[in-house]
Design a protein around this motif. Structure first.
Motif, PDB file in Angstrom:
ATOM      1  N   GLY A   1      14.175  -3.562  -5.037  1.00  0.00           N
ATOM      2  CA  GLY A   1      12.666  -3.975  -4.803  1.00  0.00           C
ATOM      3  C   GLY A   1      12.094  -2.500  -4.743  1.00  0.00           C
ATOM      4  N   VAL A   2      10.603  -2.367  -5.167  1.00  0.00           N
ATOM      5  CA  VAL A   2       9.996  -1.190  -5.031  1.00  0.00           C
ATOM      6  C   VAL A   2       8.571  -1.356  -4.609  1.00  0.00           C
ATOM      7  CG1 VAL A   2       9.394  -1.396  -7.621  1.00  0.00           C
ATOM      8  CG2 VAL A   2       9.436   0.893  -6.444  1.00  0.00           C
ATOM      9  N   HIS A   3       7.823  -0.325  -4.067  1.00  0.00           N
ATOM     10  CA  HIS A   3       6.660  -0.512  -3.601  1.00  0.00           C
ATOM     11  C   HIS A   3       6.028   0.412  -4.224  1.00  0.00           C
ATOM     12  CE1 HIS A   3       4.021   0.141   0.630  1.00  0.00           C
ATOM     13  NE2 HIS A   3       3.341  -0.044  -0.613  1.00  0.00           N
ATOM     14  N   PHE A   4       4.731  -0.067  -4.856  1.00  0.00           N
ATOM     15  CA  PHE A   4       3.634   0.728  -5.470  1.00  0.00           C
ATOM     16  C   PHE A   4       2.419   0.400  -4.880  1.00  0.00           C
ATOM     17  CE2 PHE A   4       6.645  -0.876  -8.762  1.00  0.00           C
ATOM     18  CZ  PHE A   4       7.047   0.515  -9.367  1.00  0.00           C
TER      19      PHE A   4
ATOM     20  N   PRO B   1      13.582  -1.434 -10.526  1.00  0.00           N
ATOM     21  CA  PRO B   1      13.817  -3.119 -10.728  1.00  0.00           C
ATOM     22  C   PRO B   1      12.233  -3.773 -11.050  1.00  0.00           C
ATOM     23  CG  PRO B   1      13.849  -2.369  -8.357  1.00  0.00           C
ATOM     24  CD  PRO B   1      13.789  -1.077  -9.411  1.00  0.00           C
ATOM     25  N   ILE B   2      12.623  -5.128 -11.197  1.00  0.00           N
ATOM     26  CA  ILE B   2      11.350  -6.074 -11.249  1.00  0.00           C
ATOM     27  C   ILE B   2      10.381  -6.194 -10.053  1.00  0.00           C
ATOM     28  CG2 ILE B   2      10.348  -8.279 -12.135  1.00  0.00           C
ATOM     29  CD1 ILE B   2      10.919  -6.197 -14.443  1.00  0.00           C
ATOM     30  N   PRO B   3      11.108  -6.889  -8.877  1.00  0.00           N
ATOM     31  CA  PRO B   3      10.674  -7.304  -7.721  1.00  0.00           C
ATOM     32  C   PRO B   3       9.728  -6.090  -7.285  1.00  0.00           C
ATOM     33  CG  PRO B   3      12.881  -7.825  -7.679  1.00  0.00           C
ATOM     34  CD  PRO B   3      12.751  -7.065  -8.803  1.00  0.00           C
ATOM     35  N   ALA B   4       8.391  -6.253  -7.124  1.00  0.00           N
ATOM     36  CA  ALA B   4       7.578  -5.091  -6.652  1.00  0.00           C
ATOM     37  C   ALA B   4       6.302  -5.539  -5.921  1.00  0.00           C
ATOM     38  CB  ALA B   4       6.823  -4.490  -8.007  1.00  0.00           C
ATOM     39  N   LEU B   5       6.065  -4.700  -5.089  1.00  0.00           N
ATOM     40  CA  LEU B   5       4.851  -5.187  -4.040  1.00  0.00           C
ATOM     41  C   LEU B   5       3.810  -3.979  -4.109  1.00  0.00           C
ATOM     42  CD1 LEU B   5       3.793  -6.002  -1.390  1.00  0.00           C
ATOM     43  CD2 LEU B   5       4.948  -4.318  -0.166  1.00  0.00           C
ATOM     44  N   HIS B   6       2.841  -4.405  -4.391  1.00  0.00           N
ATOM     45  CA  HIS B   6       1.623  -3.407  -4.519  1.00  0.00           C
ATOM     46  C   HIS B   6       0.809  -3.485  -3.267  1.00  0.00           C
ATOM     47  CE1 HIS B   6       1.155  -4.529  -8.929  1.00  0.00           C
ATOM     48  NE2 HIS B   6       2.109  -3.619  -8.787  1.00  0.00           N
ATOM     49  N   LEU B   7       0.805  -2.351  -2.598  1.00  0.00           N
ATOM     50  CA  LEU B   7       0.033  -2.350  -1.243  1.00  0.00           C
ATOM     51  C   LEU B   7      -0.276  -0.830  -0.880  1.00  0.00           C
ATOM     52  CD1 LEU B   7      -0.549  -4.091   1.581  1.00  0.00           C
ATOM     53  CD2 LEU B   7       1.446  -3.149   2.450  1.00  0.00           C
ATOM     54  N   PRO B   8      -1.538  -0.587  -0.768  1.00  0.00           N
ATOM     55  CA  PRO B   8      -1.897   0.866  -0.343  1.00  0.00           C
ATOM     56  C   PRO B   8      -1.460   1.162   1.126  1.00  0.00           C
ATOM     57  CG  PRO B   8      -3.643  -0.379  -0.949  1.00  0.00           C
ATOM     58  CD  PRO B   8      -2.861  -1.472  -0.938  1.00  0.00           C
ATOM     59  N   HIS B   9      -1.409   2.414   1.382  1.00  0.00           N
ATOM     60  CA  HIS B   9      -0.863   2.713   2.910  1.00  0.00           C
ATOM     61  C   HIS B   9      -1.989   1.932   3.844  1.00  0.00           C
ATOM     62  CE1 HIS B   9       2.272   5.455   2.803  1.00  0.00           C
ATOM     63  NE2 HIS B   9       1.620   6.286   1.868  1.00  0.00           N
ATOM     64  N   PRO B  10      -1.389   1.180   4.740  1.00  0.00           N
ATOM     65  CA  PRO B  10      -2.343   0.703   5.840  1.00  0.00           C
ATOM     66  C   PRO B  10      -2.945   1.875   6.681  1.00  0.00           C
ATOM     67  CG  PRO B  10       0.055   0.278   6.433  1.00  0.00           C
ATOM     68  CD  PRO B  10      -0.213   0.807   4.839  1.00  0.00           C
ATOM     69  N   ARG B  11      -4.039   1.538   7.105  1.00  0.00           N
ATOM     70  CA  ARG B  11      -4.856   2.316   8.057  1.00  0.00           C
ATOM     71  C   ARG B  11      -4.316   2.289   9.475  1.00  0.00           C
ATOM     72  NH1 ARG B  11      -9.079  -0.338  10.658  1.00  0.00           N
ATOM     73  NH2 ARG B  11      -9.760  -2.200   9.598  1.00  0.00           N
ATOM     74  N   TYR B  12      -4.361   3.286  10.168  1.00  0.00           N
ATOM     75  CA  TYR B  12      -4.041   3.476  11.492  1.00  0.00           C
ATOM     76  C   TYR B  12      -4.830   2.211  12.344  1.00  0.00           C
ATOM     77  CZ  TYR B  12      -1.541   7.541  10.552  1.00  0.00           C
ATOM     78  OH  TYR B  12      -0.613   8.575  10.068  1.00  0.00           O
ATOM     79  N   SER B  13      -4.312   1.830  13.426  1.00  0.00           N
ATOM     80  CA  SER B  13      -4.878   0.708  14.197  1.00  0.00           C
ATOM     81  C   SER B  13      -6.127   1.069  15.004  1.00  0.00           C
ATOM     82  CB  SER B  13      -3.548   0.128  14.904  1.00  0.00           C
ATOM     83  OG  SER B  13      -3.262   0.913  16.068  1.00  0.00           O
ATOM     84  N   THR B  14      -6.202   2.382  15.196  1.00  0.00           N
ATOM     85  CA  THR B  14      -7.510   2.592  15.856  1.00  0.00           C
ATOM     86  C   THR B  14      -8.806   2.244  15.053  1.00  0.00           C
ATOM     87  OG1 THR B  14      -6.518   4.893  15.746  1.00  0.00           O
ATOM     88  CG2 THR B  14      -8.523   4.955  16.806  1.00  0.00           C
ATOM     89  N   PRO B  15      -9.614   1.289  15.915  1.00  0.00           N
ATOM     90  CA  PRO B  15     -10.755   0.755  15.392  1.00  0.00           C
ATOM     91  C   PRO B  15     -11.697   1.709  14.819  1.00  0.00           C
ATOM     92  CG  PRO B  15     -10.619   0.617  17.955  1.00  0.00           C
ATOM     93  CD  PRO B  15      -9.409   1.253  17.427  1.00  0.00           C
ATOM     94  N   GLU B  16     -12.273   1.374  13.700  1.00  0.00           N
ATOM     95  CA  GLU B  16     -13.482   2.206  13.308  1.00  0.00           C
ATOM     96  C   GLU B  16     -14.666   2.355  14.094  1.00  0.00           C
ATOM     97  OE1 GLU B  16     -14.310   0.772   9.479  1.00  0.00           O
ATOM     98  OE2 GLU B  16     -12.579   1.417   8.483  1.00  0.00           O
ATOM     99  N   PRO B  17     -15.127   3.342  14.067  1.00  0.00           N
ATOM    100  CA  PRO B  17     -16.491   3.413  15.037  1.00  0.00           C
ATOM    101  C   PRO B  17     -17.423   2.593  14.565  1.00  0.00           C
ATOM    102  CG  PRO B  17     -16.354   5.439  13.581  1.00  0.00           C
ATOM    103  CD  PRO B  17     -15.011   4.818  13.517  1.00  0.00           C
TER     104      PRO B  17
ATOM    105  N   ILE C   1     -13.790   2.803   3.470  1.00  0.00           N
ATOM    106  CA  ILE C   1     -12.147   2.979   2.854  1.00  0.00           C
ATOM    107  C   ILE C   1     -11.411   1.539   2.744  1.00  0.00           C
ATOM    108  CG2 ILE C   1      -9.934   3.840   2.911  1.00  0.00           C
ATOM    109  CD1 ILE C   1     -11.009   6.473   3.966  1.00  0.00           C
ATOM    110  N   ALA C   2     -11.188   1.042   1.699  1.00  0.00           N
ATOM    111  CA  ALA C   2     -10.621  -0.300   1.631  1.00  0.00           C
ATOM    112  C   ALA C   2      -9.014  -0.116   1.606  1.00  0.00           C
ATOM    113  CB  ALA C   2     -11.044  -1.145   0.374  1.00  0.00           C
ATOM    114  N   LEU C   3      -8.743  -0.228   2.972  1.00  0.00           N
ATOM    115  CA  LEU C   3      -7.465  -0.128   3.214  1.00  0.00           C
ATOM    116  C   LEU C   3      -6.781  -1.424   4.157  1.00  0.00           C
ATOM    117  CD1 LEU C   3      -6.418   3.717   3.906  1.00  0.00           C
ATOM    118  CD2 LEU C   3      -6.229   2.338   1.815  1.00  0.00           C
ATOM    119  N   PRO C   4      -5.710  -1.918   3.959  1.00  0.00           N
ATOM    120  CA  PRO C   4      -5.385  -2.967   4.714  1.00  0.00           C
ATOM    121  C   PRO C   4      -5.063  -2.458   6.452  1.00  0.00           C
ATOM    122  CG  PRO C   4      -3.539  -2.486   3.669  1.00  0.00           C
ATOM    123  CD  PRO C   4      -4.616  -1.675   3.127  1.00  0.00           C
TER     124      PRO C   4
END
Length: 284
Positions: free
Chosen positions: A75-78, A95-111, A257-260
């Motif tokens: 599996g591969v993460h793009f 391989p075919i199995p793939a995940l699309h996910l940007p780097h998640p942002r740190y859990s520090t709350p945004e101001p 920034i639209a990061l999960p």
């Protein structure tokens, strides 16, 4: 024949290679490949995260290692569909199995987003109505209202809101110019929720201080004050609290920034890894 690496410890369900070349550079390509082969024989699934398409260590032996690992990978993460498309042009053995996910942002709350309403409180300015409407949402925001309360009813409503909602900082009274400019510098947005917007000293000060502005379209048009991008001065043709706040929320969400979050990313990653584990190992 390369000697076994004599792996010790529990056999992992997943071996995640963040940068495969780093493993090969640390252990040597042959030993690193032997290690991954041993784990794979014991049932470990191999998952890669693809970063830059250009190798970090552009050595021929590492390029051969990377190609061999691609064949072994389950599996591969793009980071996006476009990232995957370009990557597969360079790495067809992935391989075919793939995940699309940007780097998640740190859990520090945004101001909290900060909004200021300045100037004398008068009925046509609708400051109390705006405060009640915007604070009815669940936004992480801080609303500062500072100015002399000529409108007794607006003053009463703002005091009542401030008593029950710590997001509102209400400062009734005349402001010296220096204090006004200091407070202006503490907010990101200046809202002028007026039924009509004619000449306004607060507007001029806000634009000169490079604050973002939310208002009704001024009489005579924004060009009277210069040239401003839509995301710098957001106007609505006729003031309506709900319409203005919807437009503002849309602008704010697009500008961040639209990061999960890590919690959102965790669920997506668990689902992906569970699917990889449940799938029979890839045949080399």
């Amino acid at each position: 024949m390369v000697a076994r690496t004599t792996w010790t410890g529990p056999i992992p369900a997943i071996a995640h290679l963040h940068w495969p070349e780093k493993l090969a550079a640390a252990l040597g390509p042959e030993r690193a490949l032997a290690l991954m082969g041993e784990l794979r024989q014991e049932g470990t699934r191999i998952v890669q995260t693809l970063h830059n398409l250009a190798p970090h260590e552009p050595r021929p032996d590492l390029a051969r290692f990377r190609a061999a690992i691609d064949v072994m990978t389950d599996g591969v993460h793009f980071f996006s569909a476009e990232h995957e498309r370009v990557a597969r042009e360079h790495r067809p053995a992935l391989p075919i199995p793939a995940l699309h996910l940007p780097h998640p942002r740190y859990s520090t709350p945004e101001p909290a987003i900060s909004i200021g309403c300045f100037g004398r409180l008068r009925p046509y300015k609708r400051t109390a109505e705006f405060a009640a409407a915007i604070l009815a949402g669940d936004d992480e925001l801080r609303l500062l209202v500072a100015g002399h309360p000529d409108d007794v009813e607006a003053d009463r409503r703002l005091r009542a809101i401030a008593e029950g909602d710590t997001r509102l900082d209400y400062r009734p009274g005349f402001l010296p110019v220096a204090e006004f400019r200091h407070l202006l510098a503490t907010v990101e947005w200046v809202a002028l929720p007026y039924g009509q917007l004619h000449s306004s000293g607060v507007l001029v000060e806000a634009l000169q201080a490079d604050r973002r502005v939310l208002s009704v379209a001024p009489v005579g048009g924004t060009a009277l004050y210069g040239t401003y991008d839509h995301d710098r001065w957001l106007t609505v043709p006729v003031w309506n609290e709900q319409a203005a706040i919807r437009a503002w929320r849309s602008t704010v969400s697009q500008s961040r920034i639209a990061l999960p979050t890590w919690s959102d990313a965790a669920g997506t990653l668990v689902d992906f890894y569970s699917a990889v584990i449940a799938t029979p190992p890839r045949r080399s």
